[in-house]
Every structure is written in structure tokens, then in C-alpha cells.
Write a protein that holds these residues in place. Structure first.
Motif, short mmCIF file in Angstrom:
data_model
loop_
_atom_site.label_atom_id
_atom_site.label_comp_id
_atom_site.label_asym_id
_atom_site.label_seq_id
_atom_site.Cartn_x
_atom_site.Cartn_y
_atom_site.Cartn_z
N SER A 178 47.06 37.66 43.11
CA SER A 178 47.99 38.58 42.44
C SER A 178 47.27 39.82 41.93
CB SER A 178 48.66 37.86 41.26
OG SER A 178 49.40 36.76 41.71
N ARG A 179 45.99 39.92 42.29
CA ARG A 179 45.15 41.06 41.90
C ARG A 179 44.96 41.16 40.39
NH1 ARG A 179 45.33 45.85 46.04
NH2 ARG A 179 45.32 44.65 47.95
N GLU A 180 44.99 40.02 39.73
CA GLU A 180 44.74 39.94 38.29
C GLU A 180 43.26 39.62 38.10
OE1 GLU A 180 46.76 40.67 35.81
OE2 GLU A 180 48.40 41.14 37.20
N VAL A 181 42.43 40.61 38.40
CA VAL A 181 40.98 40.43 38.42
C VAL A 181 40.46 40.01 37.05
CG1 VAL A 181 38.77 41.56 38.84
CG2 VAL A 181 40.73 42.07 40.29
N GLY A 182 40.90 40.70 36.01
CA GLY A 182 40.43 40.38 34.66
C GLY A 182 40.72 38.95 34.27
N MET A 183 41.91 38.48 34.60
CA MET A 183 42.28 37.10 34.26
C MET A 183 41.48 36.11 35.09
SD MET A 183 43.85 35.12 32.29
CE MET A 183 44.85 36.30 31.42
N ALA A 184 41.26 36.40 36.36
CA ALA A 184 40.47 35.52 37.21
C ALA A 184 39.05 35.38 36.66
CB ALA A 184 40.45 36.03 38.65
N SER A 209 38.12 35.96 33.57
CA SER A 209 38.23 35.28 32.27
C SER A 209 38.31 33.76 32.44
CB SER A 209 39.46 35.80 31.53
OG SER A 209 39.68 35.09 30.36
N LEU A 210 39.07 33.33 33.43
CA LEU A 210 39.18 31.89 33.69
C LEU A 210 37.87 31.29 34.17
CD1 LEU A 210 42.71 31.83 35.31
CD2 LEU A 210 42.03 30.61 33.24
N LEU A 211 37.13 32.05 34.95
CA LEU A 211 35.81 31.60 35.40
C LEU A 211 34.91 31.35 34.19
CD1 LEU A 211 34.20 31.10 38.07
CD2 LEU A 211 33.38 33.44 37.83
N THR A 212 34.93 32.28 33.24
CA THR A 212 34.15 32.13 32.01
C THR A 212 34.65 30.96 31.19
OG1 THR A 212 33.69 34.50 31.98
CG2 THR A 212 33.42 33.31 29.90
N LYS A 213 35.97 30.84 31.08
CA LYS A 213 36.58 29.77 30.28
C LYS A 213 36.21 28.40 30.82
CE LYS A 213 41.04 28.20 28.52
NZ LYS A 213 42.49 28.47 28.46
N CYS A 273 38.08 40.87 43.28
CA CYS A 273 37.37 42.12 43.01
C CYS A 273 37.35 43.00 44.25
CB CYS A 273 35.95 41.85 42.53
SG CYS A 273 35.87 41.08 40.90
N ALA A 274 37.10 42.40 45.39
CA ALA A 274 37.04 43.17 46.64
C ALA A 274 38.40 43.77 46.98
CB ALA A 274 36.55 42.29 47.78
N GLN A 282 36.94 46.47 43.06
CA GLN A 282 36.16 46.25 41.84
C GLN A 282 34.98 45.31 42.10
OE1 GLN A 282 38.48 45.20 38.37
NE2 GLN A 282 40.29 46.17 39.24
N TRP A 283 34.52 45.24 43.33
CA TRP A 283 33.48 44.28 43.67
C TRP A 283 32.20 44.48 42.88
CZ3 TRP A 283 29.07 46.22 45.87
CH2 TRP A 283 29.15 47.49 46.44
#
Length: 157
Positions: A111-117, A119-123, A143-144, A148-149
Motif C-alpha cells: 500500500s506504499r505505507e513505507v513509514g508504517m512498514a 515502524s513495524l520492522l522496528t516494533k 522503499c523501492a 525511498q530505497w
């Protein structure tokens, strides 16, 4: 299906236990089967409603049942709804796995929600769940797809 299952449960109770107000919850496996039917017939939102019905009846869903619904929502790019189910899992103390997080990360990424993706990786890492190749590839792909890669935080060039 859920209504039929609950009606059947109530009628069994009326036949075998005439006490007023006694309504046992259907077994967890029965709920899981209803969820599998909903997911199999491409009814992700109905599957999510089954999870909430379990909560309302005091039945704790399994990790597997939650992952089925999250994956179905993810395929429909319903990343916000998938995030809500992560919160429900926290509320009900249902353990999460790398599969759980990967399904939500994938939905966010597609869904191109890079920031959330990201954030979930960190979480997931903070929760002690080790990301795998799928986790990283989903975030890198997001990111790609949004150019934003370099900002992925994963690749240092």
C-alpha cells in the motif's frame, strides 16, 4: 456462518441445559473453521468479525486464526484493519510471530505505507521477534516502489 454456529450452540444448550442464561462459547476450533471458510471465500472482513465475536464471547483466538485473518486483509491491502488486529492480539494476549508481522508489513509495503512498514520492522525487533528475509524484502520493496530505497534504514550505501 457465524450466526448459524452461534444459533446451533444455543439450541444445544437449550436441549441439554435448561438453566437460564447459560450460553457456552463454541470451541476455538469451530471459530477457526469459520475463519478458514471466510478466508477461503475471499471474505476477509467477515473473518475479522469472527475474531471480534470471539473477543465478545470471551474466547481467546489462536495465533494461527489471527494470522489467517491478517493475511487475508493484507491481500486486500487493508493495512489499517490488519494493524487493528495486531492491537486486538495485544489486548487478548495472543502471541505474535514473524509470520504475523510479515503479513502486516507486506500489506503496508504493497500500500506504499513505507513509514508504517519500517515502524513495524522496528516494533517486531523490540518485541524480540527476529525479522527474516521476507520482513526485510517487504520493507526494501516498499522503499523501492516509492523511490525511498536510500531511506530504508536497511541498506547503507
Amino acid at each position: 456462518l457465524l450466526r448459524l454456529m452461534e444459533d446451533a450452540s444455543s439450541s444445544v444448550v437449550q436441549d441439554s441445559r435448561p438453566e437460564a442464561g447459560y450460553h457456552p462459547s463454541p470451541m476455538v476450533s469451530t471459530y477457526r473453521e469459520v475463519i478458514e471458510c471466510c478466508v477461503g471465500s475471499n471474505q476477509a472482513e467477515q473473518a475479522a468479525q469472527v475474531l471480534y465475536s470471539m473477543k465478545d464471547r470471551g474466547v481467546k483466538p489462536t495465533t494461527y486464526a489471527c494470522e489467517l485473518v491478517i493475511a487475508a486483509l493484507s491481500k486486500k491491502l487493508q493495512w489499517r484493519r490488519a494493524l487493528q488486529l495486531l492491537d486486538l492480539m495485544d489486548e487478548l494476549n495472543v502471541p505474535k510471530t514473524v509470520v504475523t508481522y510479515n503479513a502486516v508489513i507486506s500489506a503496508c509495503a504493497r500500500s506504499r505505507e513505507v513509514g508504517m512498514a519500517k515502524s513495524l520492522l522496528t516494533k517486531m525487533q523490540k518485541a524480540g521477534i527476529r525479522p527474516n528475509e521476507v520482513s526485510f524484502n517487504s520493507v526494501i520493496g516498499a522503499c523501492a516502489s516509492t523511490a525511498q530505497w536510500r531511506d530504508s534504514g536497511i541498506i547503507n550505501l
